[in-house]
Design a protein around this motif. Sequence first.
Motif, mmCIF file in Angstrom:
data_model
loop_
_atom_site.group_PDB
_atom_site.id
_atom_site.type_symbol
_atom_site.label_atom_id
_atom_site.label_comp_id
_atom_site.label_asym_id
_atom_site.label_seq_id
_atom_site.Cartn_x
_atom_site.Cartn_y
_atom_site.Cartn_z
ATOM 1 N N PHE A 230 4.492 4.473 0.291
ATOM 2 C CA PHE A 230 5.432 3.671 1.075
ATOM 3 C C PHE A 230 4.851 3.493 2.473
ATOM 4 O O PHE A 230 4.161 4.373 2.980
ATOM 5 N N ASN A 231 5.152 2.353 3.077
ATOM 6 C CA ASN A 231 4.602 2.032 4.395
ATOM 7 C C ASN A 231 5.614 2.427 5.474
ATOM 8 O O ASN A 231 6.695 1.848 5.571
ATOM 9 N N LEU A 232 5.209 3.419 6.269
ATOM 10 C CA LEU A 232 6.111 3.995 7.273
ATOM 11 C C LEU A 232 6.731 2.938 8.194
ATOM 12 O O LEU A 232 7.899 3.021 8.562
ATOM 13 N N SER A 233 5.932 1.909 8.535
ATOM 14 C CA SER A 233 6.456 0.937 9.499
ATOM 15 C C SER A 233 7.519 0.022 8.882
ATOM 16 O O SER A 233 8.163 -0.741 9.588
ATOM 17 N N LEU A 234 7.683 0.099 7.567
ATOM 18 C CA LEU A 234 8.728 -0.709 6.926
ATOM 19 C C LEU A 234 9.996 0.102 6.625
ATOM 20 O O LEU A 234 10.977 -0.426 6.108
ATOM 21 N N SER A 235 9.963 1.395 6.956
ATOM 22 C CA SER A 235 11.145 2.233 6.702
ATOM 23 C C SER A 235 12.212 1.938 7.737
ATOM 24 O O SER A 235 11.913 1.768 8.919
ATOM 25 N N THR B 271 -4.845 1.669 -1.179
ATOM 26 C CA THR B 271 -3.780 0.673 -1.243
ATOM 27 C C THR B 271 -3.141 0.467 0.125
ATOM 28 O O THR B 271 -2.686 1.413 0.757
ATOM 29 N N VAL B 272 -3.136 -0.714 0.579
ATOM 30 C CA VAL B 272 -2.459 -1.033 1.832
ATOM 31 C C VAL B 272 -1.368 -2.059 1.579
ATOM 32 O O VAL B 272 -1.427 -2.835 0.631
ATOM 33 N N GLY B 273 -0.403 -1.987 2.452
ATOM 34 C CA GLY B 273 0.568 -3.084 2.542
ATOM 35 C C GLY B 273 1.499 -3.304 1.378
ATOM 36 O O GLY B 273 2.663 -3.557 1.568
ATOM 37 N N GLY B 274 1.033 -3.176 0.180
ATOM 38 C CA GLY B 274 1.837 -3.569 -0.957
ATOM 39 C C GLY B 274 1.452 -4.961 -1.372
ATOM 40 O O GLY B 274 0.507 -5.539 -0.834
HETATM 41 C C1 LIG Z 1 2.611 -1.654 6.945
HETATM 42 O O1 LIG Z 1 3.398 -2.802 7.203
HETATM 43 C C2 LIG Z 1 3.066 -3.460 8.391
HETATM 44 C C3 LIG Z 1 4.125 -4.526 8.645
HETATM 45 O O2 LIG Z 1 4.261 -5.397 7.543
HETATM 46 C C4 LIG Z 1 1.654 -4.016 8.262
HETATM 47 O O3 LIG Z 1 1.295 -4.701 9.445
HETATM 48 C C5 LIG Z 1 0.688 -2.856 8.017
HETATM 49 O O4 LIG Z 1 -0.595 -3.338 7.763
HETATM 50 C C6 LIG Z 1 1.149 -2.022 6.838
HETATM 51 N N1 LIG Z 1 0.353 -0.816 6.810
HETATM 52 C C7 LIG Z 1 -0.227 -0.380 5.706
HETATM 53 C C8 LIG Z 1 -1.023 0.879 5.810
HETATM 54 O O5 LIG Z 1 -0.147 -0.951 4.655
#
Ligand SMILES: *[C@@H]1O[C@H](CO)[C@@H](O)[C@H](O)[C@H]1NC(C)=O
Length: 395
Positions: A200-205, A352-355
């Motif tokens: 899970f992406n911390l900045s989206l929590s 894996t980044v971002g989703g």
């Molecule tokens: C997490 O989400 C942010 C906002 O959408 C994005 O900019 C960032 O690249 C993401 N980080 C990761 C590690 O996927």
Amino acid sequence: MTSSIHLSLVVILVLLCPVFSESIDPSVQDLISRNADFAARLYRTVASQTDDNIFLSPFMVSAGLMALLNMTSGETRDQLQQGLTLTGLEPQDLPDLFQTLRTVVLQGDGTKNLQQSMNVFPASNFEVPPSYRDLVQTKFGGNIQTLAYTAPQDAVSTINHLVQEQTRDKVQDLVNNVNAQTQLLLVIAASYQTLFSPSFNLSLSQDERFYVDRYHVVMVPMMFRADKYFLAYDRLLKAGVLKLPMAGGMAMLVVLPDEGVDVTAVEEEVTAEKIQAWIRQLKKTKLEVQLPRFLLERQYSLKDVLQKLGVTQVFQDDAEILNLGGANAPKLNQVFHKSVVSVNEHSDDLNTVGGVMFSALPPRLTINRPFLFIIYQQNSGSLLFLGRVADPTKK
Ligand SMILES: *[C@@H]1O[C@H](CO)[C@@H](O)[C@H](O)[C@H]1NC(C)=O
Ligand SMILES: *[C@@H]1O[C@H](CO)[C@@H](O)[C@H](O)[C@H]1NC(C)=O
């Protein structure tokens, strides 16, 4: 005609095929199923007694009781064997079998975020044969040492220090008080940090509502990820089942009853076969998942629960725990168990980044009401932990 017979044969063969890897020895696979059955019964029994969060490590409880079984005889042994769903197996084969199971389950890096400890503590007037000390250690990954319960506070602090050390500080204050008349304790601890992969992406929590019950809403940090997930739906129980893969070949199944369906109604039906059926029915689908971040720290005295599962004699004055102390053999006083789990955005996943960005918005599954979760090893199907989150803001 021939082709339809052929087809149904294929269907039958596919249905009979085990879900899990064929590279595992059949006798170990058999022990895994038996342990899973015990795990589900243990969970249902605990769940029937509480509305709170639950977190159990049935795998380690099995290990502890199996180590104890090795030193028992007569009715005491028969009950333990039956209670653990080990009927029909040769008791003398169990230590080696469990050792093999441990190497299958606890291999690789699936264990770096897992701390477990199992201790057998007889009172210091009993003698521990060196062969049994060796067996508890090598076959069951546990420890046996005598304690002077006549100084109860010292015994408590010895136990708690040892468990804290064995679990690298993750499990603390396991025992609060013990009785000076204690003869034998079994103490089982486990701690697990989820490492979801993909993470899970911390900045989206963000904080969202969680509906504890009809009258009670709490705010909880919800983690988010859009990706392809494995999902199933149990029509009979009216519950969704989501698989969240984790590092080291582990996975979490989240079982979410439909709105208006009580989590306890689903729990009553949780069996080892049910869990296997859910895993078999999982299908890949695009999904947005929202899962609460939570930390559970639960402790149990399992004597009553084990007695409900038919294991009574070992707790009686005439318990046949004959390999300790000869003529005046001890009885088991209590099985103390504490387990800790952290479910959060932590991950060691570098790839894996971002989703995934989907062109059309996929359905969203929001885990915002009480749910069950099951942590298991994917390759063997071995169940490590079972839990219920009734309120993710509570430990
Ligand atoms: C997490 O989400 C942010 C906002 O959408 C994005 O900019 C960032 O690249 C993401 N980080 C990761 C590690 O996927
Ligand atoms: C205990 O384990 C040892 C080693 O596997 C075995 O030889 C012995 O028969 C076992 N005892 C019982 C009572 O199961």
